[in-house]
Each structure stands twice: as structure tokens, then as C-alpha cells.
Design an enzyme around this catalytic site. Structure first.
Site, PDB file in Angstrom:
ATOM      1  CG  HIS A   1      39.669  55.311   4.861  1.00  0.00           C
ATOM      2  ND1 HIS A   1      39.313  54.011   3.951  1.00  0.00           N
ATOM      3  CD2 HIS A   1      39.875  55.060   5.903  1.00  0.00           C
ATOM      4  CE1 HIS A   1      39.011  53.133   4.897  1.00  0.00           C
ATOM      5  NE2 HIS A   1      39.448  53.612   6.279  1.00  0.00           N
TER       6      HIS A   1
ATOM      7  CG  ASN B   1      36.359  51.400   6.744  1.00  0.00           C
ATOM      8  OD1 ASN B   1      37.043  51.026   5.892  1.00  0.00           O
ATOM      9  ND2 ASN B   1      37.124  51.419   8.060  1.00  0.00           N
TER      10      ASN B   1
ATOM     11  CB  CYS C   1      42.270  52.096   6.033  1.00  0.00           C
ATOM     12  SG  CYS C   1      41.432  51.214   6.887  1.00  0.00           S
TER      13      CYS C   1
HETATM   14  O1  UT7 Z   1      39.521  52.369   8.771  1.00  0.00           O
HETATM   15  C1  UT7 Z   1      40.526  52.210   9.599  1.00  0.00           C
HETATM   16  C2  UT7 Z   1      40.803  52.729  11.083  1.00  0.00           C
HETATM   17  N1  UT7 Z   1      39.732  52.920  11.632  1.00  0.00           N
HETATM   18  C3  UT7 Z   1      38.832  53.908  11.938  1.00  0.00           C
HETATM   19  O2  UT7 Z   1      39.308  54.926  11.670  1.00  0.00           O
HETATM   20  C4  UT7 Z   1      37.881  53.716  13.041  1.00  0.00           C
HETATM   21  C5  UT7 Z   1      38.016  54.728  14.161  1.00  0.00           C
HETATM   22  N2  UT7 Z   1      37.112  54.582  15.415  1.00  0.00           N
HETATM   23  C6  UT7 Z   1      35.825  54.800  15.355  1.00  0.00           C
HETATM   24  O3  UT7 Z   1      35.237  55.075  14.070  1.00  0.00           O
HETATM   25  C7  UT7 Z   1      35.081  54.760  16.453  1.00  0.00           C
HETATM   26  O4  UT7 Z   1      36.079  54.642  17.666  1.00  0.00           O
HETATM   27  C8  UT7 Z   1      34.093  53.552  16.714  1.00  0.00           C
HETATM   28  C9  UT7 Z   1      33.023  53.835  15.646  1.00  0.00           C
HETATM   29  C10 UT7 Z   1      34.611  52.345  16.441  1.00  0.00           C
HETATM   30  C11 UT7 Z   1      33.388  53.810  17.973  1.00  0.00           C
HETATM   31  O5  UT7 Z   1      32.953  54.957  18.239  1.00  0.00           O
HETATM   32  P1  UT7 Z   1      33.281  55.718  19.448  1.00  0.00           P
HETATM   33  O6  UT7 Z   1      32.452  56.731  19.585  1.00  0.00           O
HETATM   34  O7  UT7 Z   1      34.607  55.941  19.926  1.00  0.00           O
HETATM   35  O8  UT7 Z   1      32.485  54.762  20.628  1.00  0.00           O
HETATM   36  P2  UT7 Z   1      33.545  54.272  22.036  1.00  0.00           P
HETATM   37  O9  UT7 Z   1      34.187  53.166  21.780  1.00  0.00           O
HETATM   38  O10 UT7 Z   1      33.909  55.488  22.617  1.00  0.00           O
HETATM   39  O11 UT7 Z   1      32.252  53.862  22.721  1.00  0.00           O
HETATM   40  C12 UT7 Z   1      31.100  54.690  23.495  1.00  0.00           C
HETATM   41  C13 UT7 Z   1      29.918  54.108  24.177  1.00  0.00           C
HETATM   42  C14 UT7 Z   1      30.628  52.741  25.092  1.00  0.00           C
HETATM   43  O12 UT7 Z   1      29.551  52.532  25.993  1.00  0.00           O
HETATM   44  P3  UT7 Z   1      29.688  53.491  27.391  1.00  0.00           P
HETATM   45  O13 UT7 Z   1      31.042  52.754  27.793  1.00  0.00           O
HETATM   46  O14 UT7 Z   1      30.051  55.186  27.162  1.00  0.00           O
HETATM   47  O15 UT7 Z   1      28.816  52.979  28.160  1.00  0.00           O
HETATM   48  C15 UT7 Z   1      30.472  51.596  24.068  1.00  0.00           C
HETATM   49  O16 UT7 Z   1      30.239  50.450  24.831  1.00  0.00           O
HETATM   50  O17 UT7 Z   1      29.392  53.083  23.058  1.00  0.00           O
HETATM   51  C16 UT7 Z   1      29.101  51.970  23.279  1.00  0.00           C
HETATM   52  N3  UT7 Z   1      29.266  51.149  21.968  1.00  0.00           N
HETATM   53  C17 UT7 Z   1      28.214  50.949  21.345  1.00  0.00           C
HETATM   54  N4  UT7 Z   1      26.960  51.114  21.495  1.00  0.00           N
HETATM   55  C18 UT7 Z   1      25.935  50.685  20.657  1.00  0.00           C
HETATM   56  C19 UT7 Z   1      30.434  50.661  21.344  1.00  0.00           C
HETATM   57  N5  UT7 Z   1      29.957  50.120  20.114  1.00  0.00           N
HETATM   58  C20 UT7 Z   1      28.683  50.047  20.041  1.00  0.00           C
HETATM   59  C21 UT7 Z   1      27.442  49.921  19.356  1.00  0.00           C
HETATM   60  N6  UT7 Z   1      26.141  50.049  19.437  1.00  0.00           N
HETATM   61  N7  UT7 Z   1      27.841  48.895  18.103  1.00  0.00           N
END
Ligand code: UT7
Length: 341
Positions: A257, A287, A117
Site C-alpha cells: 500500500h 495515496n 487502505c
Molecule cells: O494510508 C492510510 C494510513 N495513513 C498513513 O499511513 C499515513 C501515516 N502518516 C504519515 O505518513 C505521516 O505521519 C505524515 C506524512 C502524515 C506526516 O509526516 P510526519 O513526519 O509524521 O510529520 P509530523 O506530523 O510529525 O510533523 C512534523 C513537522 C511538524 O512541525 P513541528 O511541530 O516539528 O514544527 C508539522 O507541523 O512537520 C510539519 N508539517 C509540515 N511541514 C510542511 C506537517 N505537515 C507539513 C507539510 N509541510 N505539509
């Protein structure tokens, strides 16, 4: 005494594919919902290059053609072309080689630069050095990724984030103090663990086993990357301001970004910038990895004014991250006064 040469951005081109992948479309593919995607990432839709036989180089070529046309130059005038990408058409030849052939940049040399990125910022800093040294007079820097080629559309944690696109800028020498003024770039290979592609390289060449294990897709531990990204992007942007004796008030635009709207908001807050000074198009494109920053410039070009201070900031796989300070060189869409070649 000779005047200091800076590398000014003198033209912008961009390209996004026509096909849209909306949050509603994704709900039919994985267990997710529109509200979760919108509130957790800021994304509403992404562009996907669906045409068979079209790759990253085709998106780059569209952006470079537009850039040349706007600047009124022939592609034959380009000295060097750098493509920031992690989704090259193939391992070799480089995507830059293919783009030069497609646009007719017969006198250019070029290469690909892989910094995930941060690919555009790393490439921009490299292109700037070629201009500042006097070695080149016209350097094209492209940021482009066809992320759909490495996304697992059954993995809801990654498939909601990424999209395809390309943005390109032209760098030319300037002696009036416009252009890229400073850049702080960082890398930390210990971060590789959290964001990578497991197979297809020399470590684990492609095999039936790697394909069956889905190891040719993006692997990301989102929450961990998120934490590093928020800190890394905000810290380096604040450091860049401090190093140049600037405060948020001196900055016309933050060009971040587009990984997650919450990471962008944290960076803007740390820099003391209000929302109206932050370019955000993650809602429309998702992204696009190396494409995000030049695509923002492409979208906002008409609002930019000569003399505006811009901060570009990125964080991504590697880990790689950084921030770049640019004094914008022309007003609005296009200033014909710059056409004194
Ligand atoms: O560009 C390159 C670098 N990359 C980045 O900068 C990305 C950085 N990371 C992120 O943007 C975020 O971590 C994500 C968007 C990938 C995920 O968001 P998050 O708020 O960190 O979610 P999480 O992984 O902590 O998951 C929270 C909850 C989980 O459920 P439980 O365990 O709390 O019941 C996940 O299973 O959300 C669930 N979840 C979803 N729910 C609905 C994960 N993905 C999804 C989804 N739809 N697509």
C-alpha cells in the site's frame, strides 16, 4: 480426488485521471514545501478527478472495461464484482451496482467493501473465497477511491498525501496452484480514533453545523497512524512469510500500500527485500487508498512472470491491515494461453 481450486489473477485494469496536482501546486494552496513533502512521504504528484459529475464508479468502470478487453471477455460474463472503497458515489446504491450498470455486467451481483487502505486486500480475500468455493467463475475485484472528495485542501497534514485512482483484477479458478495462496487480515477498532471522518454517517448525520466544522473531511493523527502502520504492515508481512516457510529470497515482488515511502521501506527491510523488488508509484499517484495495490500491479504487469511469488501488504483506517501471498499466473503483459475459458 478433486483438485484444489485456487483463485488466479488473470487480468488487470487501471485508471488514473489526467489532471495532476504537483507539490509545487500545493505550495500555492497551503504552507508547505516541495522538499518536505518529497522527503517525508516520497510523493511528487497525485492525480485528481476534476471533471464535474464524475465519481468513483466512473474510475472503476474504466478499469473494469480495460480488464475485460485485455482478457477478451464480455462484461456479461462477470459473476460478481466487489468494490473496495471509502468514497462510494453515494451511501446507496452501492458503487458496485453502478459500475455493473456502466460496464454492462448484466449478470453480475456485487457489493462495496469498506476497509479503508486495506479495502483491496479485504475484497481480494473475499473474492478468492467465492472462486475457491466454486460459487463463482469470474469475480472482478476493484480498489478505488476519489480521495479528493473528502480531503480538506486547507489542511497541509492531509492534503499532500492523497490522490484519486482505480485498479481492478479478474479472478478465475485455477487447478495448477497459481493465484491467491494465503492471506492474513487483521482489524482493531480502537484505531478508529486516529483516522476517520467525523460526520455524515448515522452517528452524526450531515447538518449545517457538521459542514461548518469541516467534519466531512478526513481526520488523521498522522504521526500516531505512522507508528502503527510501520509495525503493523511489517509484522503481518513477516508473519505471512514465516507461515508459508518463505524468506525474502523467495519473493519476486512486494506490492505495498502506498501511504508513505518510509512505511514501505520499513516493511521491505523487515522482509529482507532489496529496493528493486518493491513496487513504488507513490511518487506519481500519492495515496489512492483502496487503489494503490492494483494500480501497482497495473503499472508493473509487463515485468511479472508466471510463477513469481508476490506479497501484497496494506495498513489503514480502522485500523485494518493485512498481507496476501499470490503466485502469479501469467507472463508479461498478457498470455493468450490463459484464454481457455
Ligand atoms: O494510508 C492510510 C494510513 N495513513 C498513513 O499511513 C499515513 C501515516 N502518516 C504519515 O505518513 C505521516 O505521519 C505524515 C506524512 C502524515 C506526516 O509526516 P510526519 O513526519 O509524521 O510529520 P509530523 O506530523 O510529525 O510533523 C512534523 C513537522 C511538524 O512541525 P513541528 O511541530 O516539528 O514544527 C508539522 O507541523 O512537520 C510539519 N508539517 C509540515 N511541514 C510542511 C506537517 N505537515 C507539513 C507539510 N509541510 N505539509
Amino acid at each position: 480426488m478433486s483438485q484444489k481450486i485456487t483463485a488466479a489473477i488473470t487480468s488487470i485494469g487501471g485508471y488514473v485521471p489526467e489532471d495532476k496536482l504537483t507539490n509545487a501546486d500545493l505550495m500555492k494552496m497551503v504552507d508547505t514545501n516541495e522538499e518536505w513533502i518529497r522527503t517525508r512521504t516520497g510523493i511528487e504528484e497525485r492525480r485528481i478527478q476534476k471533471t464535474r459529475g464524475k465519481a468513483t464508479s466512473d474510475m472503476c468502470a474504466e478499469a473494469v472495461r480495460e480488464l475485460c478487453q485485455k482478457r477478451g471477455i464480455s462484461p456479461e460474463e462477470i459473476d460478481c464484482l466487489i468494490v473496495g472503497t471509502v468514497t462510494p458515489d453515494m451511501f446507496f446504491p452501492s458503487t458496485a451496482n453502478l459500475v455493473c450498470d456502466k460496464v454492462g455486467a448484466k449478470n453480475a451481483w456485487g457489493f462495496d467493501l469498506a476497509a479503508a487502505c486495506s479495502g483491496f486486500l479485504y475484497s481480494l480475500t473475499t473474492g478468492t473465497a467465492l472462486i475457491e468455493s466454486g460459487r463463482c467463475r469470474k469475480v472482478v475485484v476493484v480498489g478505488s477511491d476519489k480521495m479528493s472528495s473528502i480531503v480538506d485542501y486547507s489542511d497541509r497534514t492531509t492534503c499532500i498525501i492523497f490522490g484519486d485512482g482505480a485498479g481492478a483484477v479478474l479472478l478465475e479458478p485455477n487447478t495448477e496452484g497459481f493465484g491467491v495462496l494465503d492471506s492474513i487480515l487483521r482489524s482493531d477498532g480502537t484505531g478508529a480514533h486516529y483516522l476517520h471522518m467525523k460526520a455524515g454517517g448515522s452517528l452524526k448525520p450531515a447538518s449545517f453545523e457538521t459542514v461548518a466544522a469541516k467534519q466531512h473531511f478526513i481526520y488523521q493523527e498522522g504521526q500516531a497512524v505512522f507508528k502503527f502502520a510501520v509495525k503493523g504492515m511489517a509484522d503481518v508481512s513477516a508473519e505471512l512469510l514465516e507461515k508459508n516457510n518463505l524468506s525474502g529470497e523467495d519473493i519476486a515482488w512486494l506490492v505495498p500500500h502506498q501511504a508513505n515511502k518510509r512505511i514501505i521501506d520499513a516493511t521491505a527491510k523487515r522482509m529482507g527485500l532489496s529496493h528493486d523488488k518493491v513496487m513504488i508509484n507513490i511518487d506519481r499517484y500519492g495515496n489512492t487508498t483502496s487503489g494503490t495495490i492494483p494500480l501497482c500491479l497495473w503499472d508493473w504487469e509487463n515485468q511479472l512472470k508466471k510463477g513469481d511469488n508476490l506479497v501484497f501488504a496494506a495498513f489503514g483506517g480502522g485500523f485494518t491491515w493485512g498481507a496476501t501471498l499470490v503466485k502469479w499466473a501469467y507472463d508479461g503483459h498478457y498470455d493468450s494461453q490463459l484464454a481457455h475459458r
